[in-house]
Design a protein around this motif. Structure first.
Motif, PDB file in Angstrom:
ATOM      1  N   GLY A   1      -9.948 -23.381  -7.979  1.00 30.35           N
ATOM      2  CA  GLY A   1     -10.863 -23.924  -6.990  1.00 30.35           C
ATOM      3  C   GLY A   1     -10.437 -23.494  -5.608  1.00 30.35           C
ATOM      4  O   GLY A   1      -9.370 -22.899  -5.412  1.00 30.35           O
ATOM      5  N   LYS A   2     -11.272 -23.814  -4.623  1.00 32.53           N
ATOM      6  CA  LYS A   2     -11.012 -23.386  -3.248  1.00 32.53           C
ATOM      7  C   LYS A   2      -9.757 -24.015  -2.653  1.00 32.53           C
ATOM      8  O   LYS A   2      -9.199 -23.493  -1.693  1.00 32.53           O
ATOM      9  CB  LYS A   2     -12.225 -23.705  -2.381  1.00 32.53           C
ATOM     10  CG  LYS A   2     -13.474 -22.919  -2.754  1.00 32.53           C
ATOM     11  CD  LYS A   2     -14.649 -23.305  -1.870  1.00 32.53           C
ATOM     12  CE  LYS A   2     -15.902 -22.507  -2.249  1.00 32.53           C
ATOM     13  NZ  LYS A   2     -17.079 -22.889  -1.423  1.00 32.53           N
TER      14      LYS A   2
ATOM     15  N   GLU B   1     -12.210 -29.256  -6.471  1.00 28.67           N
ATOM     16  CA  GLU B   1     -11.808 -27.933  -5.978  1.00 28.67           C
ATOM     17  C   GLU B   1     -10.317 -27.679  -6.130  1.00 28.67           C
ATOM     18  O   GLU B   1      -9.786 -26.720  -5.568  1.00 28.67           O
ATOM     19  CB  GLU B   1     -12.224 -27.781  -4.511  1.00 28.67           C
ATOM     20  CG  GLU B   1     -13.732 -27.663  -4.314  1.00 28.67           C
ATOM     21  CD  GLU B   1     -14.308 -26.369  -4.889  1.00 28.67           C
ATOM     22  OE1 GLU B   1     -13.529 -25.410  -5.089  1.00 28.67           O
ATOM     23  OE2 GLU B   1     -15.533 -26.317  -5.125  1.00 28.67           O
TER      24      GLU B   1
ATOM     25  N   LEU C   1     -14.611 -29.507   3.255  1.00 25.06           N
ATOM     26  CA  LEU C   1     -14.118 -28.460   2.369  1.00 25.06           C
ATOM     27  C   LEU C   1     -14.131 -27.102   3.066  1.00 25.06           C
ATOM     28  O   LEU C   1     -13.174 -26.323   2.957  1.00 25.06           O
ATOM     29  CB  LEU C   1     -14.966 -28.405   1.095  1.00 25.06           C
ATOM     30  CG  LEU C   1     -14.651 -27.263   0.124  1.00 25.06           C
ATOM     31  CD1 LEU C   1     -13.234 -27.375  -0.403  1.00 25.06           C
ATOM     32  CD2 LEU C   1     -15.670 -27.246  -1.019  1.00 25.06           C
TER      33      LEU C   1
ATOM     34  N   ALA D   1     -10.654 -25.046   3.521  1.00 24.70           N
ATOM     35  CA  ALA D   1     -10.417 -23.901   2.643  1.00 24.70           C
ATOM     36  C   ALA D   1     -10.185 -22.602   3.419  1.00 24.70           C
ATOM     37  O   ALA D   1      -9.793 -21.597   2.822  1.00 24.70           O
ATOM     38  CB  ALA D   1     -11.594 -23.721   1.685  1.00 24.70           C
TER      39      ALA D   1
END
Length: 243
Positions: free
Chosen positions: A3-4, A30, A222, A226
């Protein structure tokens, strides 16, 4: 986990409802290792169980009143003891009340609002900074409000406290950027969270049906979390296209 946010450790303060809860769930999906914090232990357990159910991962749940410096210190200490580092701290705690006008707000209400919306952010910031400095990197995200950018009827204490988050974020960037520490402030517009229920006059349903959802704000958190350390998003305004 993939995931990120795989390999990252995130602390979500105010994870029991609204934007904070949505952010915790998205970060878990994530791949982030999570420490979730909030004042209501029952709701905190509920969020933790939902994370396990949806992702198979376990989040470290720590009851914490952000206005209590000792509790925040425990949150940071226990998170680091569990995971060894902290990459992202999201300050999603906030409150408002119906009696918010200048005519009606009392000194006690003012103190409570400032403590929850602003002083808690100060405690979290100051106490997590030594961890981030030692690592040489880290990100603090403050969820503010569009009310911090323009006058509205959200109340004097709410607007003052939310505008104060920008001051904290700006000061940290000036003092700590050479230590690899970044800050981001997210300014959501009208969002369908429990805080809307604290409005003195109910918002019409035809307006609410076009409001942002907590998941939209989570996606904004997010996005900034990220990004690689070379990228800095100081401010992100998130508004509904219809209201």
């Amino acid at each position: 986990m993939t995931g990120k946010l795989a390999g990252k450790v995130a602390v979500i303060v105010g994870a029991t409802s609204g934007m904070g809860r949505a952010t915790a769930l998205l970060f878990a999906r994530e791949g982030a290792s999570l420490s979730i914090a909030g004042r209501r232990a029952g709701l905190l357990q509920e969020v933790g169980e939902q994370i396990v159910s949806e992702t198979g991962c376990t989040a470290l749940g720590i009851p914490c009143d952000a206005t209590d410096r000792e509790q925040v210190d425990d949150l940071i200490r226990l998170t680091r003891a569990q995971f060894g580092r902290i990459d992202v701290l999201i300050y999603a705690t906030g409150m408002n009340i119906p009696d918010r006008s200048l005519q009606r707000v009392t000194p006690d209400i003012w103190d409570t609002m400032i403590a929850t919306n602003l002083t808690g952010a100060f405690h979290c910031t100051q106490l997590v900074l030594p961890v981030l400095r030692e690592q040489g990197e880290g990100l603090i995200v403050y969820i503010s409000s569009i009310s911090a950018l323009r006058g509205d009827v959200s109340g004097i204490a709410y607007q003052a406290s939310k505008r104060g988050l920008d001051g904290i974020a700006s000061a940290v960037m000036v003092e700590e950027k050479d230590n690899g520490i970044r800050t981001s402030v997210i300014y959501p517009g009208l969002c369908d969270t429990p805080l809307v229920l604290q409005r003195p006059t109910p918002t019409p349903q035809e307006v609410m049906q076009h409001a942002l959802q907590p998941e939209d704000v989570a996606e904004a958190c997010l996005f900034v979390s990220a990004l690689p350390p070379r990228c800095h998003v100081p401010e992100l305004v998130l508004q509904t296209s219809r209201v």
